[in-house]
Design a protein around this motif. Sequence first.
Motif, PDB file in Angstrom:
ATOM      1  N   VAL A  11       0.675  -2.691  -6.894  1.00  0.00           N
ATOM      2  CA  VAL A  11       0.680  -2.578  -5.569  1.00  0.00           C
ATOM      3  C   VAL A  11       1.261  -1.230  -5.306  1.00  0.00           C
ATOM      4  CG1 VAL A  11       1.220  -3.450  -3.302  1.00  0.00           C
ATOM      5  CG2 VAL A  11       0.515  -5.088  -5.201  1.00  0.00           C
ATOM      6  N   CYS A  71      -0.338  -8.309  -1.562  1.00  0.00           N
ATOM      7  CA  CYS A  71      -0.930  -7.625  -0.457  1.00  0.00           C
ATOM      8  C   CYS A  71      -1.056  -8.498   0.703  1.00  0.00           C
ATOM      9  CB  CYS A  71      -2.187  -6.970  -0.709  1.00  0.00           C
ATOM     10  SG  CYS A  71      -1.829  -5.462  -1.662  1.00  0.00           S
ATOM     11  N   GLN A  78      -3.846  -2.334  -2.980  1.00  0.00           N
ATOM     12  CA  GLN A  78      -4.305  -2.914  -3.986  1.00  0.00           C
ATOM     13  C   GLN A  78      -4.954  -1.914  -5.172  1.00  0.00           C
ATOM     14  OE1 GLN A  78      -6.663  -6.113  -6.163  1.00  0.00           O
ATOM     15  NE2 GLN A  78      -7.082  -6.205  -3.943  1.00  0.00           N
ATOM     16  N   LEU A  95      -0.630   0.136   2.512  1.00  0.00           N
ATOM     17  CA  LEU A  95      -0.807  -0.955   1.457  1.00  0.00           C
ATOM     18  C   LEU A  95      -1.964  -0.821   0.645  1.00  0.00           C
ATOM     19  CD1 LEU A  95       1.127  -3.469   0.415  1.00  0.00           C
ATOM     20  CD2 LEU A  95      -0.205  -4.789   2.069  1.00  0.00           C
TER      21      LEU A  95
END
Length: 146
Positions: A116, A95, A110, A108
């Motif tokens: 991801v 990331c 985590q 995005l």
Amino acid sequence: MKLTEHFTLNEFTRSTTASRLKIDNRVPDELIANIQLTAIKLELVRIALGKPIVINSGYRCPALNARVGGVSTSAHTKGLAVDFYCSYGTPKQICQRLIDAGVQFDKLIQEHNQWVHIGFSPSNNRQIVLTAVKQGGKTVYVNGLV
Ligand SMILES: [Zn+2]
């Protein structure tokens, strides 16, 4: 069907859960353009990481999405998100690298330091960064990378 140099449609639709439960996870014609866009964006992710990426979960038809506990509005159901692994490093390192490289994304995430999630928008990529963690047995999303 090849979408881009490194991605095929099959990589977006294969699902062990769908196979096991005999869920038809083929992409409807009207969503193929979204999958194509995602594949093009993933080529940029691949370049930023310098390594192949392995899609763990791409497109999810509504039945599959419900089965894996996805929210009904999930970008996976629109063909605009994937969960992936990459030998580049930990999910957090991946990331951070994508942020540093200026890769465009809508969201995005985590996810539990295991994989991801990256989602894209055809029109407005918001660059939202989140970390999924368990709190009291429930998944919560906190801002940024933790
Ligand atoms: Zn996801």
